[in-house]
Design a protein around this motif. Structure first.
Motif, PDB file in Angstrom:
ATOM      1  N   ALA A   1     -12.334   5.715  -2.677  1.00 54.58           N
ATOM      2  CA  ALA A   1     -12.816   4.388  -3.052  1.00 54.58           C
ATOM      3  C   ALA A   1     -12.925   3.482  -1.826  1.00 54.58           C
ATOM      4  N   HIS A   2     -11.988   3.609  -0.899  1.00 55.10           N
ATOM      5  CA  HIS A   2     -12.004   2.799   0.322  1.00 55.10           C
ATOM      6  C   HIS A   2     -13.238   3.118   1.163  1.00 55.10           C
ATOM      7  N   GLN A   3     -13.563   4.399   1.291  1.00 53.32           N
ATOM      8  CA  GLN A   3     -14.741   4.780   2.060  1.00 53.32           C
ATOM      9  C   GLN A   3     -16.021   4.278   1.407  1.00 53.32           C
ATOM     10  N   LEU A   4     -16.077   4.374   0.068  1.00 56.58           N
ATOM     11  CA  LEU A   4     -17.253   3.889  -0.651  1.00 56.58           C
ATOM     12  C   LEU A   4     -17.429   2.392  -0.459  1.00 56.58           C
TER      13      LEU A   4
ATOM     14  N   ASP B   1      -7.698   9.510  -4.204  1.00 58.32           N
ATOM     15  CA  ASP B   1      -8.594   8.617  -4.937  1.00 58.32           C
ATOM     16  C   ASP B   1      -8.749   7.284  -4.214  1.00 58.32           C
ATOM     17  N   TYR B   2      -7.644   6.762  -3.680  1.00 57.87           N
ATOM     18  CA  TYR B   2      -7.716   5.489  -2.961  1.00 57.87           C
ATOM     19  C   TYR B   2      -8.643   5.596  -1.752  1.00 57.87           C
TER      20      TYR B   2
ATOM     21  N   ARG C   1      -3.310  -1.627   1.064  1.00 56.44           N
ATOM     22  CA  ARG C   1      -4.322  -1.921   2.065  1.00 56.44           C
ATOM     23  C   ARG C   1      -4.279  -0.846   3.150  1.00 56.44           C
ATOM     24  N   THR C   2      -5.294  -0.860   4.009  1.00 58.59           N
ATOM     25  CA  THR C   2      -5.415   0.158   5.057  1.00 58.59           C
ATOM     26  C   THR C   2      -5.170  -0.464   6.427  1.00 58.59           C
ATOM     27  N   TYR C   3      -4.381   0.226   7.236  1.00 52.36           N
ATOM     28  CA  TYR C   3      -4.040  -0.259   8.574  1.00 52.36           C
ATOM     29  C   TYR C   3      -4.266   0.857   9.591  1.00 52.36           C
ATOM     30  N   ARG C   4      -4.815   0.492  10.738  1.00 54.14           N
ATOM     31  CA  ARG C   4      -4.948   1.450  11.836  1.00 54.14           C
ATOM     32  C   ARG C   4      -3.607   1.588  12.538  1.00 54.14           C
ATOM     33  N   VAL C   5      -3.122   2.820  12.637  1.00 54.35           N
ATOM     34  CA  VAL C   5      -1.806   3.037  13.224  1.00 54.35           C
ATOM     35  C   VAL C   5      -1.795   2.666  14.701  1.00 54.35           C
ATOM     36  N   ASP C   6      -2.922   2.848  15.399  1.00 52.88           N
ATOM     37  CA  ASP C   6      -2.951   2.524  16.827  1.00 52.88           C
ATOM     38  C   ASP C   6      -2.953   1.016  17.081  1.00 52.88           C
ATOM     39  N   GLN C   7      -3.067   0.194  16.036  1.00 55.76           N
ATOM     40  CA  GLN C   7      -3.023  -1.252  16.196  1.00 55.76           C
ATOM     41  C   GLN C   7      -1.642  -1.824  15.871  1.00 55.76           C
ATOM     42  N   ILE C   8      -0.670  -0.957  15.623  1.00 56.24           N
ATOM     43  CA  ILE C   8       0.708  -1.413  15.436  1.00 56.24           C
ATOM     44  C   ILE C   8       1.329  -1.663  16.809  1.00 56.24           C
TER      45      ILE C   8
END
Length: 331
Positions: free
Chosen positions: A224-227, A220-221, A193-200
């Protein structure tokens, strides 16, 4: 150019070891027959390049042979190396000093004419990745996250998300970091999954190690995530009449859709079909274009804009065909 391709073959074999003709052809985007001809040219030039037959065969360089030095760089290759690095990103990852040292070593290794050329290039190009209106984001744990990515260590994080409960504890296996429009994102398992580092909010780098799945590709990930993100944003379409001036203010997907669907109208405006994220978002966006745009469809969006315009007219004391009422002055 053939000479450049021959060098690419040698560099690929030097960095990756044994490769088949099919693998080389795929990397260089040429036919297998072209690779065979190139290998024959290298043999004729005395390059210690060997081919092994069989299922696990392929081409390889003689053990211990090194081909390229920095002085073998073409002008364009040296330019690309110096322009590819973003000092701000390196500094944020805690590598600012290493970035400077690496560039100094690279510069010192170049022949004098190429070094002078690169110096002139650096004086004329400056890379500033974030957009003008991007918010400054403070990511105090970025260096620690980057170190965990390099070391393959599990993270224990307190993370703030947009939905309730907002603050959650997560065990993260950091697969990689992505810099997008000035903001850092952590791609982490399980999932991934994708996490914003500034939200840690809190972070502990544990001693626990993990293995990234062999079939995982960060590039590749992310593609696909952007799409998937763009697909979620595209909630529908709006048919509009827009002036040339209004069209100049379109950006991103809207600008591309306008270019693909534009049909000039007799009154000088242009009919086009534009993607919209939601009625609320489109309402806000088209209000910002003012009289430069008229929404024809969907009817729900047109009604929303009509209601807003009517309320604004009432608030400013405007009726059709009459000048606006001047603002009241307090004594």
């Amino acid at each position: 150019m053939k000479s450049s391709r021959l060098i690419s073959i040698l560099l690929l074999l030097q960095t990756r070891g044994r490769m088949t003709a099919a693998q080389l052809a795929d990397e260089l985007e040429v036919s297998v027959r072209t690779v065979y001809r190139d290998v024959e040219s290298l043999h004729a030039a005395g390059v210690p390049l060997y081919g092994d037959a069989g299922h696990s065969g392929g081409y390889r360089l003689l053990a211990g042979h090194r081909f390229s030095r920095l002085t073998d760089l073409y002008t364009g290759e040296a330019e690309a190396l110096f322009l590819a690095g973003i000092p701000g990103a390196a500094a944020e990852l805690g590598l600012g000093a290493h970035f400077v040292d690496a560039q100094l070593k690279l510069r010192a290794s170049l022949p004098t004419p190429l070094r002078d050329h690169v110096d002139r290039l650096r004086a004329r190009f400056h890379i500033d990745a974030p957009g003008w209106y991007a918010e400054d984001t403070d990511a105090p744990f970025l260096a620690q996250v980057a170190e965990a990515v390099r070391a393959g260590r599990v993270l224990a994080a307190r993370y703030r998300r947009w939905k309730e409960p907002t603050d959650v504890d997560r065990r993260l296996e950091p697969y990689g970091l992505v810099l997008k429009a000035g903001r850092w994102y952590l791609v982490a398992g399980p999932g991934p999954r994708t996490y914003r580092v500034d939200q840690i909010l809190e972070l502990d780098v544990t001693d626990e190690e993990f293995d990234i799945p062999e079939d995982f590709s960060l590039t590749d990930y992310w593609s696909a995530h952007q799409l998937a993100f763009r697909t979620r944003l595209h909630g529908g379409d709006a048919v509009v009449l827009i002036t040339p001036e209004g069209a100049k203010r379109l950006t991103g997907d809207a600008a591309r859709a306008f270019a693909a669907t534009r049909v000039p109208e007799p009154d000088g405006r242009i009919r086009a079909t534009l993607p919209i994220e939601s009625l609320a978002h489109a309402h806000h966006t088209f209000l910002g274009l003012g009289a430069e745009v008229e929404v024809l469809e969907p009817v729900e969006l047109r009604d929303l804009l009509t209601e807003t315009v009517s309320r604004l007219a009432t608030r400013y004391g405007v009726t059709p065909g009459s000048p606006p009422t001047p603002p009241s002055r307090r004594p």
